[in-house]
Design an enzyme around this catalytic site. Structure first.
Site, PDB file in Angstrom:
ATOM      1  N   ASP A   1      -5.171   0.677   9.098  1.00  0.00           N
ATOM      2  CA  ASP A   1      -4.607   0.501   7.759  1.00  0.00           C
ATOM      3  C   ASP A   1      -4.253   1.894   7.252  1.00  0.00           C
ATOM      4  O   ASP A   1      -4.599   2.900   7.876  1.00  0.00           O
ATOM      5  CB  ASP A   1      -5.632  -0.184   6.829  1.00  0.00           C
ATOM      6  CG  ASP A   1      -5.096  -0.363   5.424  1.00  0.00           C
ATOM      7  OD1 ASP A   1      -3.919  -0.752   5.271  1.00  0.00           O
ATOM      8  OD2 ASP A   1      -5.837  -0.098   4.450  1.00  0.00           O
ATOM      9  N   SER A   2      -3.638   1.942   6.071  1.00  0.00           N
ATOM     10  CA  SER A   2      -3.325   3.242   5.467  1.00  0.00           C
ATOM     11  C   SER A   2      -4.587   3.944   4.971  1.00  0.00           C
ATOM     12  O   SER A   2      -4.560   5.132   4.697  1.00  0.00           O
ATOM     13  CB  SER A   2      -2.375   3.038   4.292  1.00  0.00           C
ATOM     14  OG  SER A   2      -3.006   2.238   3.307  1.00  0.00           O
TER      15      SER A   2
ATOM     16  N   CYS B   1      -3.053  -4.351   7.566  1.00  0.00           N
ATOM     17  CA  CYS B   1      -2.250  -3.766   6.503  1.00  0.00           C
ATOM     18  C   CYS B   1      -1.112  -4.735   6.218  1.00  0.00           C
ATOM     19  O   CYS B   1      -0.295  -5.025   7.105  1.00  0.00           O
ATOM     20  CB  CYS B   1      -1.698  -2.417   6.992  1.00  0.00           C
ATOM     21  SG  CYS B   1      -0.528  -1.685   5.851  1.00  0.00           S
TER      22      CYS B   1
ATOM     23  N   GLU C   1      -8.709   3.349  -3.520  1.00  0.00           N
ATOM     24  CA  GLU C   1      -8.954   4.576  -2.745  1.00  0.00           C
ATOM     25  C   GLU C   1      -9.815   5.570  -3.537  1.00  0.00           C
ATOM     26  O   GLU C   1     -10.530   6.375  -2.970  1.00  0.00           O
ATOM     27  CB  GLU C   1      -7.632   5.245  -2.348  1.00  0.00           C
ATOM     28  CG  GLU C   1      -6.849   4.499  -1.268  1.00  0.00           C
ATOM     29  CD  GLU C   1      -7.493   4.563   0.124  1.00  0.00           C
ATOM     30  OE1 GLU C   1      -8.068   5.601   0.470  1.00  0.00           O
ATOM     31  OE2 GLU C   1      -7.420   3.554   0.858  1.00  0.00           O
TER      32      GLU C   1
ATOM     33  N   CYS D   1      -2.295  -7.530   0.242  1.00  0.00           N
ATOM     34  CA  CYS D   1      -2.591  -6.142   0.612  1.00  0.00           C
ATOM     35  C   CYS D   1      -4.081  -6.112   0.897  1.00  0.00           C
ATOM     36  O   CYS D   1      -4.880  -6.626   0.105  1.00  0.00           O
ATOM     37  CB  CYS D   1      -2.250  -5.201  -0.537  1.00  0.00           C
ATOM     38  SG  CYS D   1      -2.896  -3.528  -0.309  1.00  0.00           S
TER      39      CYS D   1
ATOM     40  N   HIS E   1      -6.197  -3.894   0.708  1.00  0.00           N
ATOM     41  CA  HIS E   1      -7.047  -3.169  -0.250  1.00  0.00           C
ATOM     42  C   HIS E   1      -7.589  -4.124  -1.340  1.00  0.00           C
ATOM     43  O   HIS E   1      -8.623  -3.849  -1.937  1.00  0.00           O
ATOM     44  CB  HIS E   1      -6.251  -2.067  -0.959  1.00  0.00           C
ATOM     45  CG  HIS E   1      -6.129  -0.786  -0.183  1.00  0.00           C
ATOM     46  ND1 HIS E   1      -5.349  -0.675   0.937  1.00  0.00           N
ATOM     47  CD2 HIS E   1      -6.689   0.429  -0.381  1.00  0.00           C
ATOM     48  CE1 HIS E   1      -5.421   0.578   1.395  1.00  0.00           C
ATOM     49  NE2 HIS E   1      -6.233   1.268   0.614  1.00  0.00           N
TER      50      HIS E   1
HETATM   51  N1  DGL Z   1      -3.676  -1.921   2.659  1.00  0.00           N
HETATM   52  C1  DGL Z   1      -2.273  -1.820   2.874  1.00  0.00           C
HETATM   53  C2  DGL Z   1      -1.590  -3.127   2.732  1.00  0.00           C
HETATM   54  O1  DGL Z   1      -2.225  -4.098   3.061  1.00  0.00           O
HETATM   55  C3  DGL Z   1      -1.565  -0.607   2.422  1.00  0.00           C
HETATM   56  C4  DGL Z   1      -1.556  -0.256   0.985  1.00  0.00           C
HETATM   57  C5  DGL Z   1      -0.819   1.020   0.784  1.00  0.00           C
HETATM   58  O2  DGL Z   1      -1.142   1.977   1.486  1.00  0.00           O
HETATM   59  O3  DGL Z   1       0.104   1.059  -0.045  1.00  0.00           O
HETATM   60  O4  DGL Z   1      -0.459  -3.250   2.356  1.00  0.00           O
END
Ligand code: DGL
Length: 256
Positions: free
Chosen positions: A6-7, A69, A147, A181, A183
């Site tokens: 993931d990011s 992600c 984050e 997402c 996150h």
């Molecule tokens: N967790 C990621 C997603 O599911 C990336 C969020 C991001 O870095 O903008 O899209």
């Protein structure tokens, strides 16, 4: 070994589920903390980042990969599938399937990054699967809030942002919401408080169930890697994983 990327911290929502399903299975996790967020990046940059993330995991022994992600899964994963001869699993299909099974009134909400919502990937598959109405809202500010550790249920800042973003979901009467997402499940309490009675679909967890079939019964501890200083990642990961200590190692992702 299953590779997850993931990011940043978001993919931990998938890693946690995978660990629950297969407590002894070894996995390798990469969080691209030096280049987060992904949700505001162009198609070319996302392609480059995801390719490097996958190359890193493959070079370190992954034989199946979960793109935990929503952004990568929605925008570039299909293009990358032809480049690798191992399974690459994204979060879209599994969460669409879970949402269609959960909805009673056929009105499904999707929240994700700007790139995910613009791609229309969730919306398209929900409609193909028979959803009556789909309402999508980009919630980019949730990513830096997570984050930076603004994840407690009573965090006033995150609550305020959630209220604003989720108004449209509430007013359409959606009974199911895909947290598109990865996150976002980290702040599922806050999202759920804004939308009582709505079924929340954790996209990372749904996809982890899918990738679990590729387990190789290779036991060991999870290994965590990041592309910038691990300090913040370790701290927030520990809170999210209920006190489990995470010692991520920093790598140079540009080499891959
Ligand atoms: N967790 C990621 C997603 O599911 C990336 C969020 C991001 O870095 O903008 O899209």
């Amino acid at each position: 070994m299953i590779g997850i990327f993931d990011s940043g911290l978001g993919g931990l929502t998938a890693a946690r589920e995978l660990h629950t399903l297969l407590p002894n299975e070894k996995f390798i996790y990469f969080g691209d903390t030096g280049r987060v967020p992904y949700g505001t990046r162009s198609h070319e940059l996302l392609l480059k980042y995801a390719r490097q993330d996958i190359n890193f995991l493959v070079a370190n022994g992954a034989h199946a990969i979960l793109a935990a992600c929503g952004t990568v899964s929605s925008v570039v994963l299909d293009e990358l599938k032809g480049e690798f001869d191992i399974p690459l699993i994204g979060v879209v299909d599994a969460s669409v399937k879970a949402a269609l099974a959960a909805t009673k009134n056929g009105i499904v909400g999707v929240i994700g990054t700007g790139a995910t919502v613009s791609s229309g990937a969730f919306e398209r598959k929900l409609k193909e699967g028979g959803a009556k109405e789909v309402v999508s809202v980009a919630c980019p500010l949730f990513v830096p809030l997570v984050e930076n550790g603004y994840i407690a249920r009573d965090n006033e800042v995150t609550k305020l942002v959630a209220r604003d973003y989720l108004e449209k979901i509430k007013s359409t009467g959606a009974d199911t919401l895909i947290l598109g997402c990865t996150h976002f499940p980290i702040i599922a309490d806050i999202i759920g408080d804004e939308l009582p009675g709505v079924s929340l679909i954790n996209s990372g967890a749904a996809a982890a169930k899918e990738v679990a079939k590729y387990a190789a019964e290779e036991s060991g501890e999870g290994e965590y890697y990041v592309s910038d200083s691990p300090m913040n990642f370790d701290t927030v990961a520990r809170i999210f994983l209920g006190g489990e200590t995470v010692c991520a190692k920093k790598i140079d992702i540009e080499k891959y």
